[in-house]
Write a protein that holds these residues in place. Structure first.
Motif, PDB file in Angstrom:
ATOM      1  N   ASP A  52      48.430  13.894  63.237  1.00  0.00           N
ATOM      2  CA  ASP A  52      48.075  12.633  62.587  1.00  0.00           C
ATOM      3  C   ASP A  52      47.334  11.715  63.558  1.00  0.00           C
ATOM      4  O   ASP A  52      47.920  11.209  64.519  1.00  0.00           O
ATOM      5  N   PRO A  53      46.033  11.462  63.338  1.00  0.00           N
ATOM      6  CA  PRO A  53      45.284  10.618  64.275  1.00  0.00           C
ATOM      7  C   PRO A  53      45.614   9.135  64.145  1.00  0.00           C
ATOM      8  O   PRO A  53      45.162   8.332  64.969  1.00  0.00           O
ATOM      9  N   SER A  54      46.379   8.760  63.112  1.00  0.00           N
ATOM     10  CA  SER A  54      46.728   7.348  62.940  1.00  0.00           C
ATOM     11  C   SER A  54      47.921   6.942  63.791  1.00  0.00           C
ATOM     12  O   SER A  54      48.269   5.770  63.854  1.00  0.00           O
ATOM     13  N   LEU A 153      39.702   3.273  56.073  1.00  0.00           N
ATOM     14  CA  LEU A 153      40.366   3.679  57.314  1.00  0.00           C
ATOM     15  C   LEU A 153      40.180   2.621  58.401  1.00  0.00           C
ATOM     16  O   LEU A 153      41.139   2.284  59.117  1.00  0.00           O
ATOM     17  N   ALA A 154      38.975   2.087  58.524  1.00  0.00           N
ATOM     18  CA  ALA A 154      38.732   1.055  59.534  1.00  0.00           C
ATOM     19  C   ALA A 154      39.603  -0.165  59.274  1.00  0.00           C
ATOM     20  O   ALA A 154      40.104  -0.793  60.204  1.00  0.00           O
ATOM     21  N   GLY A 155      39.787  -0.500  57.997  1.00  0.00           N
ATOM     22  CA  GLY A 155      40.617  -1.653  57.662  1.00  0.00           C
ATOM     23  C   GLY A 155      42.052  -1.489  58.084  1.00  0.00           C
ATOM     24  O   GLY A 155      42.752  -2.479  58.353  1.00  0.00           O
ATOM     25  N   PHE A 156      42.524  -0.248  58.152  1.00  0.00           N
ATOM     26  CA  PHE A 156      43.897   0.026  58.568  1.00  0.00           C
ATOM     27  C   PHE A 156      43.980   0.462  60.035  1.00  0.00           C
ATOM     28  O   PHE A 156      45.043   0.878  60.494  1.00  0.00           O
ATOM     29  N   GLY A 157      42.859   0.381  60.735  1.00  0.00           N
ATOM     30  CA  GLY A 157      42.856   0.758  62.132  1.00  0.00           C
ATOM     31  C   GLY A 157      43.019   2.244  62.363  1.00  0.00           C
ATOM     32  O   GLY A 157      43.512   2.678  63.409  1.00  0.00           O
ATOM     33  N   MET A 158      42.565   3.055  61.397  1.00  0.00           N
ATOM     34  CA  MET A 158      42.663   4.504  61.506  1.00  0.00           C
ATOM     35  C   MET A 158      41.279   5.095  61.734  1.00  0.00           C
ATOM     36  O   MET A 158      40.292   4.590  61.210  1.00  0.00           O
ATOM     37  N   PRO A 159      41.193   6.186  62.496  1.00  0.00           N
ATOM     38  CA  PRO A 159      39.886   6.757  62.815  1.00  0.00           C
ATOM     39  C   PRO A 159      39.319   7.590  61.670  1.00  0.00           C
ATOM     40  O   PRO A 159      40.048   8.122  60.832  1.00  0.00           O
ATOM     41  N   SER A 160      38.001   7.715  61.641  1.00  0.00           N
ATOM     42  CA  SER A 160      37.344   8.601  60.694  1.00  0.00           C
ATOM     43  C   SER A 160      37.492  10.042  61.180  1.00  0.00           C
ATOM     44  O   SER A 160      37.981  10.293  62.274  1.00  0.00           O
ATOM     45  N   GLY A 161      37.073  10.965  60.350  1.00  0.00           N
ATOM     46  CA  GLY A 161      37.211  12.387  60.686  1.00  0.00           C
ATOM     47  C   GLY A 161      37.960  13.100  59.574  1.00  0.00           C
ATOM     48  O   GLY A 161      37.572  13.042  58.407  1.00  0.00           O
ATOM     49  N   ALA A 189      34.056  -3.063  50.862  1.00  0.00           N
ATOM     50  CA  ALA A 189      35.469  -3.186  50.509  1.00  0.00           C
ATOM     51  C   ALA A 189      35.833  -2.058  49.557  1.00  0.00           C
ATOM     52  O   ALA A 189      34.960  -1.479  48.893  1.00  0.00           O
ATOM     53  N   GLY A 190      37.107  -1.752  49.512  1.00  0.00           N
ATOM     54  CA  GLY A 190      37.525  -0.687  48.607  1.00  0.00           C
ATOM     55  C   GLY A 190      39.008  -0.704  48.340  1.00  0.00           C
ATOM     56  O   GLY A 190      39.780  -1.412  48.998  1.00  0.00           O
ATOM     57  N   GLY A 191      39.385   0.071  47.352  1.00  0.00           N
ATOM     58  CA  GLY A 191      40.785   0.251  47.003  1.00  0.00           C
ATOM     59  C   GLY A 191      40.895   1.446  46.082  1.00  0.00           C
ATOM     60  O   GLY A 191      39.903   1.853  45.457  1.00  0.00           O
ATOM     61  N   ASN A 192      42.084   2.016  45.998  1.00  0.00           N
ATOM     62  CA  ASN A 192      42.265   3.196  45.167  1.00  0.00           C
ATOM     63  C   ASN A 192      43.298   2.917  44.085  1.00  0.00           C
ATOM     64  O   ASN A 192      44.107   1.979  44.199  1.00  0.00           O
ATOM     65  N   LEU A 193      43.279   3.743  43.051  1.00  0.00           N
ATOM     66  CA  LEU A 193      44.236   3.659  41.951  1.00  0.00           C
ATOM     67  C   LEU A 193      44.643   5.076  41.595  1.00  0.00           C
ATOM     68  O   LEU A 193      43.787   5.952  41.442  1.00  0.00           O
ATOM     69  N   ALA A 208      35.927  -4.853  54.943  1.00  0.00           N
ATOM     70  CA  ALA A 208      35.298  -4.953  56.261  1.00  0.00           C
ATOM     71  C   ALA A 208      35.423  -6.379  56.787  1.00  0.00           C
ATOM     72  O   ALA A 208      35.329  -7.343  56.018  1.00  0.00           O
ATOM     73  N   PRO A 209      35.648  -6.554  58.103  1.00  0.00           N
ATOM     74  CA  PRO A 209      35.919  -7.882  58.666  1.00  0.00           C
ATOM     75  C   PRO A 209      34.904  -8.957  58.289  1.00  0.00           C
ATOM     76  O   PRO A 209      35.268 -10.092  57.989  1.00  0.00           O
ATOM     77  N   GLY A 210      33.630  -8.633  58.272  1.00  0.00           N
ATOM     78  CA  GLY A 210      32.611  -9.643  57.994  1.00  0.00           C
ATOM     79  C   GLY A 210      32.529 -10.083  56.544  1.00  0.00           C
ATOM     80  O   GLY A 210      31.771 -10.998  56.220  1.00  0.00           O
ATOM     81  N   HIS A 211      33.336  -9.457  55.678  1.00  0.00           N
ATOM     82  CA  HIS A 211      33.268  -9.777  54.249  1.00  0.00           C
ATOM     83  C   HIS A 211      34.627 -10.179  53.676  1.00  0.00           C
ATOM     84  O   HIS A 211      34.817 -10.141  52.464  1.00  0.00           O
TER      85      HIS A 211
END
Length: 275
Positions: A52-54, A153-161, A189-193, A208-211
């Motif tokens: 788990d990379p997180s 992933l960036a919003g939760f501080g998790m890496p891509s890959g 921005a995003g979210g899932n259902l 994303a931080p700037g938005h």
């Protein structure tokens, strides 16, 4: 929603199933590279991600005690699963009402420690308030699945890959309804259902931080609530961290403003292997 309505089994079941879906349906080779293994035990699920990379978020067990009792024997089977998978730390998310008598002593003897608490919330989809934002909000097209996943992933501080592959695979999947917010052509921005019978669950929301502070998440909650209603779901659930005294959790605030009502708090029990 009435005071006599016990939504706990439904709320736990839909979260249990969306977490299981995220990990169990991860495409190869990411499934193998992440070291994923899943199993169903005692009415719940145990999810392992050895690589788990997180830092451990995806090693999680939940959904216990609603369809059959959560016993010491069930607990031991869960912990044996993590030992067998070579996982050194996992979180068991347990509703207080399902814990057997003397659980604190049982937990301590097995190396479990009480951690943070999460708040479970619910609403009828049609009761969720509509929200406006200058961002364009809508379903995620397949062509932008990876970008959407990386924003989350960036919003939760998790890496891509590998995790990007896991999240992106839910775009265009039957039980999933991923949504995003765009500033022009930029997905920000995003979210899932997740849909499960008469229940739907909000999850994986980030901006994303700037938005931030543009109403993206409130608008995404409303859009996903409409999608849940259109799918015929009677209940919409969500969960987020309980803030420490004197602090705020913006996610919790957004959900409450949208009309979701807290149902109960659930403790995160942290297990670490002795070796």
């Amino acid at each position: 929603m009435t005071a006599s309505t016990d939504l706990t089994p439904l709320a736990e079941a839909v979260e249990c199933e969306f977490m299981h879906s995220y990990e169990s349906r991860t495409p190869a080779p990411a499934y193998t590279d992440l070291g994923i293994a899943t199993t169903r035990i005692g009415g719940g699920v145990a999810l392992a991600m050895r690589n788990d990379p997180s830092g451990g978020y995806w090693n999680k067990a939940l959904g216990f005690g609603t369809t059959e009792p959560f016993t010491v024997q069930v607990l031991d089977r869960v912990l044996d699963f993590y030992r067998d998978q070579g996982v050194h730390q996992a979180v068991l998310q347990l509703v207080p009402s399902v814990l057997p008598v003397g659980f604190d002593e049982v937990a301590a003897a097995r190396g479990l420690e009480p951690g943070s608490a999460w708040v479970k919330l619910a609403a009828r989809p049609d009761d969720v308030a509509a929200r406006q934002t200058r961002l364009r909000v809508g379903p995620v097209p397949v062509a932008e699945a990876q970008r959407w996943a990386d924003v989350l992933l960036a919003g939760f501080g998790m890496p891509s890959g590998g995790l990007t592959t896991m999240l992106a695979s839910t775009v265009d999947a039957p039980a999933w309804r991923p949504y995003a917010g765009w500033d022009g052509d930029d997905l920000v921005a995003g979210g899932n259902l997740f849909l499960h019978g008469e229940a739907a669950s909000l999850n994986a929301a980030a901006t994303a931080p700037g938005h931030r502070r543009l109403g993206a998440q409130s608008a995404l909650i409303a859009a996903r609530a409409r999608a849940a209603a259109e799918a015929g779901c009677r209940w919409l659930f969500a969960e987020t961290g309980k803030p420490a005294p004197g602090q705020q959790n913006p996610s919790l605030n957004n959900m409450r403003r949208a009309g979701l009502v807290p149902l109960y708090e659930r403790r995160n029990w942290i297990w670490r292997s002795a070796s």
